[in-house]
Design a protein around this motif. Structure first.
Motif, PDB file in Angstrom:
ATOM      1  N   LEU A  19       0.929  -1.233   0.032  1.00  0.00           N
ATOM      2  CA  LEU A  19      -0.167   0.003   0.042  1.00  0.00           C
ATOM      3  C   LEU A  19       0.757   1.371   0.111  1.00  0.00           C
ATOM      4  O   LEU A  19       0.560   2.271  -0.645  1.00  0.00           O
ATOM      5  N   THR A  20       1.929   1.206   0.628  1.00  0.00           N
ATOM      6  CA  THR A  20       2.811   2.507   0.694  1.00  0.00           C
ATOM      7  C   THR A  20       3.315   2.598  -0.577  1.00  0.00           C
ATOM      8  O   THR A  20       3.694   3.654  -1.051  1.00  0.00           O
ATOM      9  N   GLU A  21       3.810   1.499  -1.438  1.00  0.00           N
ATOM     10  CA  GLU A  21       4.316   1.712  -2.776  1.00  0.00           C
ATOM     11  C   GLU A  21       3.240   2.011  -3.632  1.00  0.00           C
ATOM     12  O   GLU A  21       3.606   3.064  -4.323  1.00  0.00           O
ATOM     13  N   LEU A  22       2.070   1.966  -3.588  1.00  0.00           N
ATOM     14  CA  LEU A  22       1.040   2.399  -4.166  1.00  0.00           C
ATOM     15  C   LEU A  22       0.985   4.057  -4.076  1.00  0.00           C
ATOM     16  O   LEU A  22       0.754   4.830  -4.882  1.00  0.00           O
ATOM     17  N   ARG A  23       0.966   4.307  -2.763  1.00  0.00           N
ATOM     18  CA  ARG A  23       0.622   5.671  -2.487  1.00  0.00           C
ATOM     19  C   ARG A  23       1.994   6.785  -3.126  1.00  0.00           C
ATOM     20  O   ARG A  23       1.788   7.645  -3.432  1.00  0.00           O
ATOM     21  N   SER A  24       3.185   5.929  -2.804  1.00  0.00           N
ATOM     22  CA  SER A  24       4.364   6.606  -3.280  1.00  0.00           C
ATOM     23  C   SER A  24       4.342   7.047  -4.952  1.00  0.00           C
ATOM     24  O   SER A  24       4.740   7.857  -5.324  1.00  0.00           O
ATOM     25  N   LYS A  25       3.106   6.283  -5.437  1.00  0.00           N
ATOM     26  CA  LYS A  25       3.043   6.417  -7.112  1.00  0.00           C
ATOM     27  C   LYS A  25       1.911   7.442  -7.316  1.00  0.00           C
ATOM     28  O   LYS A  25       1.621   7.569  -8.562  1.00  0.00           O
ATOM     29  N   GLY A  26       1.638   7.996  -6.388  1.00  0.00           N
ATOM     30  CA  GLY A  26       0.545   9.012  -6.362  1.00  0.00           C
ATOM     31  C   GLY A  26      -0.861   8.159  -6.590  1.00  0.00           C
ATOM     32  O   GLY A  26      -1.942   8.663  -6.921  1.00  0.00           O
ATOM     33  N   GLU A  27      -1.141   6.912  -5.996  1.00  0.00           N
ATOM     34  CA  GLU A  27      -2.363   6.130  -6.140  1.00  0.00           C
ATOM     35  C   GLU A  27      -2.944   6.119  -4.730  1.00  0.00           C
ATOM     36  O   GLU A  27      -2.251   5.794  -3.852  1.00  0.00           O
ATOM     37  N   VAL A  28      -4.324   6.018  -4.760  1.00  0.00           N
ATOM     38  CA  VAL A  28      -4.678   5.887  -3.447  1.00  0.00           C
ATOM     39  C   VAL A  28      -5.720   4.515  -3.768  1.00  0.00           C
ATOM     40  O   VAL A  28      -6.500   4.155  -4.420  1.00  0.00           O
ATOM     41  N   PRO A  29      -5.456   3.557  -2.475  1.00  0.00           N
ATOM     42  CA  PRO A  29      -6.260   2.491  -2.482  1.00  0.00           C
ATOM     43  C   PRO A  29      -7.676   2.863  -1.985  1.00  0.00           C
ATOM     44  O   PRO A  29      -7.963   3.625  -1.196  1.00  0.00           O
ATOM     45  N   GLN A  79     -10.001   7.988   4.505  1.00  0.00           N
ATOM     46  CA  GLN A  79      -8.963   8.264   5.448  1.00  0.00           C
ATOM     47  C   GLN A  79      -7.737   9.307   5.012  1.00  0.00           C
ATOM     48  O   GLN A  79      -7.352   9.111   3.796  1.00  0.00           O
ATOM     49  N   MET A  80      -7.215  10.302   5.809  1.00  0.00           N
ATOM     50  CA  MET A  80      -6.334  10.970   5.312  1.00  0.00           C
ATOM     51  C   MET A  80      -5.006  10.931   6.250  1.00  0.00           C
ATOM     52  O   MET A  80      -5.197  10.352   7.339  1.00  0.00           O
ATOM     53  N   ASP A  81      -3.872  11.210   5.822  1.00  0.00           N
ATOM     54  CA  ASP A  81      -2.713  11.083   6.641  1.00  0.00           C
ATOM     55  C   ASP A  81      -2.496  12.571   7.009  1.00  0.00           C
ATOM     56  O   ASP A  81      -2.439  13.691   6.224  1.00  0.00           O
ATOM     57  N   ALA A  82      -2.423  12.588   8.486  1.00  0.00           N
ATOM     58  CA  ALA A  82      -2.457  13.867   8.933  1.00  0.00           C
ATOM     59  C   ALA A  82      -1.237  14.618   8.763  1.00  0.00           C
ATOM     60  O   ALA A  82      -1.307  16.021   8.797  1.00  0.00           O
ATOM     61  N   LEU A  83      -0.108  13.942   8.568  1.00  0.00           N
ATOM     62  CA  LEU A  83       1.122  15.012   8.527  1.00  0.00           C
ATOM     63  C   LEU A  83       1.306  15.152   6.866  1.00  0.00           C
ATOM     64  O   LEU A  83       1.752  16.551   6.639  1.00  0.00           O
ATOM     65  N   LYS A  84       0.940  14.357   6.015  1.00  0.00           N
ATOM     66  CA  LYS A  84       1.095  14.706   4.716  1.00  0.00           C
ATOM     67  C   LYS A  84       0.121  15.288   4.047  1.00  0.00           C
ATOM     68  O   LYS A  84       0.116  16.131   2.762  1.00  0.00           O
ATOM     69  N   GLY A  85      -1.150  15.395   4.761  1.00  0.00           N
ATOM     70  CA  GLY A  85      -2.355  15.979   4.126  1.00  0.00           C
ATOM     71  C   GLY A  85      -2.810  15.306   2.832  1.00  0.00           C
ATOM     72  O   GLY A  85      -3.503  15.721   2.076  1.00  0.00           O
ATOM     73  N   SER A  86      -2.529  13.938   2.500  1.00  0.00           N
ATOM     74  CA  SER A  86      -2.924  13.146   1.651  1.00  0.00           C
ATOM     75  C   SER A  86      -3.913  12.206   2.060  1.00  0.00           C
ATOM     76  O   SER A  86      -3.905  11.611   2.819  1.00  0.00           O
ATOM     77  N   PHE A  87      -4.482  11.523   0.869  1.00  0.00           N
ATOM     78  CA  PHE A  87      -5.562  10.415   1.004  1.00  0.00           C
ATOM     79  C   PHE A  87      -4.748   9.065   1.317  1.00  0.00           C
ATOM     80  O   PHE A  87      -3.727   8.892   0.402  1.00  0.00           O
ATOM     81  N   LYS A  88      -5.332   8.506   2.352  1.00  0.00           N
ATOM     82  CA  LYS A  88      -4.715   7.159   2.618  1.00  0.00           C
ATOM     83  C   LYS A  88      -5.688   5.946   2.012  1.00  0.00           C
ATOM     84  O   LYS A  88      -5.026   5.037   1.605  1.00  0.00           O
ATOM     85  N   HIS A  89      -7.011   6.183   2.054  1.00  0.00           N
ATOM     86  CA  HIS A  89      -8.040   5.147   1.599  1.00  0.00           C
ATOM     87  C   HIS A  89      -9.039   5.879   1.286  1.00  0.00           C
ATOM     88  O   HIS A  89      -9.651   6.862   2.097  1.00  0.00           O
ATOM     89  N   VAL A  90     -10.130   5.429   0.461  1.00  0.00           N
ATOM     90  CA  VAL A  90     -11.080   6.064   0.083  1.00  0.00           C
ATOM     91  C   VAL A  90     -12.370   4.679  -0.134  1.00  0.00           C
ATOM     92  O   VAL A  90     -11.932   3.329  -0.390  1.00  0.00           O
TER      93      VAL A  90
END
Length: 215
Positions: A19-29, A79-90
């Motif tokens: 999942l971390t790899e997905l998010r690093s590519k700009g994808e949201v699971p 779900q949001m990443d509080a530090l990065k302000g990015s989406f973690k899951h939808v």
């Protein structure tokens, strides 16, 4: 308003590294479930998700293309990443456009109240209401004109229920906005004393770092 967005199916994985790899590519699971839809794990491009939500709003209908098959959905949860302000899951809920939904909509205040002009304060105890409405009629917000709100006045769900075309599910006494009197000098002095003593703020919550929606 219905907008289009694309998604891709993904293999379900409980490994945080995947999942971390997905998010690093700009994808949201995420996951799609609901009306005439098998629960499906997907990914969406975060940049497209943000653009779509800006166009449709939090409750807007999205025509989601999943590997070439389109489904009408709404954003059910995220779900949001509080530090990065990015989406973690939808989570996307597939819907029947003919059926009514229960959704939360924002309370938006317009105008300047009489109470504010007299030095008072406008407070909003509740910033959302729950409504029942067909997907095509979901409002961007419940707009309330507060220009006649005087000090000591409140506006409740009961006051606005008859002014909208959809059903508000909250109770009549659910307070949406009120105008309060200016603080007395004694209250201001007390606040200043507390500030000078350097009172520590109370921590009321924290971001859950565990992955609890990986399906």
């Amino acid at each position: 308003m219905t907008v289009k967005m694309t998604a891709k199916t993904r293999e379900t994985s409980n490994k945080g590294s995947a999942l971390t790899e997905l998010r690093s590519k700009g994808e949201v699971p995420g996951v799609v479930y609901g009306y005439k839809t098998e629960t499906t794990s997907v990914t969406v491009a975060e940049i497209e998700l943000i653009k779509t939500l800006r166009e449709s709003g939090r409750n807007g209908v999205i025509n989601l293309d999943i590997d070439g098959k389109t489904t009408n959905v709404v954003l059910s949860d995220y779900q949001m990443d509080a530090l990065k302000g990015s989406f973690k899951h939808v989570d996307f809920l597939a819907i029947n456009m003919s059926d009514e939904l229960e959704v939360a909509t924002t309370v938006h205040l317009t105008g300047e109240s009489v109470g504010e002009k007299e030095g008072g304060f406008v407070t909003q105890p509740n910033r959302e209401v729950t409504i029942r409405v067909k997907p095509s009629d979901i409002p961007d917000a419940l707009e309330i004109d507060i220009s006649k709100l005087e000090i000591g006045d409140t506006i409740t769900v009961g006051d606005v229920r008859g002014t909208v075309s959809y059903e508000i599910l909250d109770e009549d006494d659910f307070i949406l906005v009120s105008a309060t009197a200016p603080r007395t000098q004694e209250e201001l002095d007390e606040l200043e004393t507390v500030s000078e003593e350097g009172a520590e703020p109370e921590v009321v919550g924290s971001e859950d770092s565990e992955e609890n929606k990986e399906a």
